[in-house]
Design an enzyme around this catalytic site. Structure first.
Site: not given
Length: 372
Positions: A139-141
């Site tokens: 998951v890209k944050i």
């Protein structure tokens, strides 16, 4: 065609494609890149999805189905994008297993409109993890000020993270701190830290674009001689910071439990200036324990005419720092460069997300009208 890519892979650089679409998945294009061009992972972002939805009819059947059951716009976008990501995760499952979870990774980004909201970012990250429901997801944050605690809290819940939009070494150090703290909390929460994987997406070409513009405005011979040097120097300094942090005693305690370092990922490696070699941000950033996520044009350029010469990063930090010293002397406000780049990065992804929403909205309306 694949010798250069094999050589790059053998040097310890994981080759990931910076693109995903339903067409790549359904036509076998992506599977072919895995088979023939050493691609071992995929990254996506709002711009990639906006382009895919706007340009192809591959999503029409799903859009009609979503319209028929009255799905909301946000729900439709989520279902469309997570379907592609889930299918990509399945395609890379064998790579994930063969590399013991190091590669075979597929990334999806939280809604960029949440970039400055910690709690909502964490909630969406956990929701995306559950929705895609694949162990090889990242998951890209974003590495904004609000994103840093979100990184720690998401990892603490046992979710693997790709940290995006990193421009400065200073912020990168804060990202590594957030990662280590997240693993410590995950361990305390009873998670097996050996299963958690993270990469830190350090943006490259955009640094040269912004710095070169300022050097040209200054216009002195000294300033002009520094064009095209800032991005590589910045990334090399980042790698030196990576080596330092993951050789320290705090990390050793986690490593003893099987934790894996957060690898630097060279992002935005497509060259923006046509005067530069199309493989500049690959050839000059070859070093073990890194990822290079490339658009397909860069991947092809590397395969065809890259001039690889082994490790081009280790031991270069003094030379890289000298470049930054000269940039400062020439009159470039480096701190301001990084602020501008982060703000622009968030704004570009927000704009792309709005374009994605607009595209899906139009398609839902058309499908509803056709079915009525």
């Amino acid at each position: 065609m694949t010798d250069n890519l094999a050589q790059l892979s053998d040097a310890g650089v994981s080759i990931w494609l910076d693109d995903v679409s339903r067409r790549r998945l359904t036509t076998g294009n992506l599977a072919g890149l895995v088979r023939d061009k050493h691609v071992v992972g995929v990254t996506s972002n709002p711009t990639i999805f906006a382009k895919a939805l706007a340009e192809a009819a591959d999503y029409d059947d799903q859009v009609r189905e979503l319209a028929a059951r009255g799905a909301s716009l946000d729900a439709a976008v989520k279902e469309i994008t997570t379907t592609d990501i889930r299918n990509a995760c399945d395609l890379f499952r064998d790579v994930w297993q063969a590399t013991n979870g190091v590669d075979g990774r597929v990334s999806i980004e939280v809604d960029p409109r949440l970039a400055h909201e910690t709690d909502k970012t964490v909630a969406e990250a956990l929701d995306l993890w559950k929705t895609v429901d694949r162990p090889n997801l990242l998951v890209k944050i974003p590495a904004t000020e609000a994103g840093l605690p979100a990184i720690t809290r998401t990892l603490a819940e046992g979710v693997s993270v790709n940290v995006t939009l990193i421009f400065s070494v200073e912020r990168y150090r804060a990202v590594m701190e957030a990662f280590v703290a997240g693993l410590e909390q995950a361990k305390a929460n009873g998670h097996d830290v050996s299963t958690l994987v993270s990469v830190a997406s350090f943006f490259v070409s955009r640094v040269d674009t912004e710095v070169d513009k300022r050097l040209e405005a200054i216009g002195t011979d000294e300033a002009l001689s520094l064009r095209g040097k800032a991005a590589v120097a910045n990334a090399r300094l980042a790698y030196a910071a990576f080596e330092e942090v993951f050789a320290g005693p705090r990390w050793a305690a986690l490593a003893a439990d099987g934790a894996r370092p957060q690898r630097p990922l060279w992002a935005s490696t497509g060259v923006k200036n046509p005067d530069y070699s199309p493989t500049l941000y690959v050839d000059e950033l070859v070093v073990a324990d890194t990822v290079n996520t490339m658009p397909e044009a860069t991947l092809d350029a590397v395969a065809e005419h890259s001039q690889l010469r082994g490790d081009t990063v280790t031991g270069t930090s003094t030379e890289a720092q000298a470049v930054f010293d000269k940039l400062g002397e020439a009159g470039v406000d480096i701190a301001d460069v990084f602020v501008v780049l982060e703000n622009e990065g968030v704004e570009k992804f927000e704009k792309s997300w709005e374009e994605l929403l607009e595209s899906v909205s139009g398609q839902l309306k058309a499908a509803t009208s056709a079915g009525s």
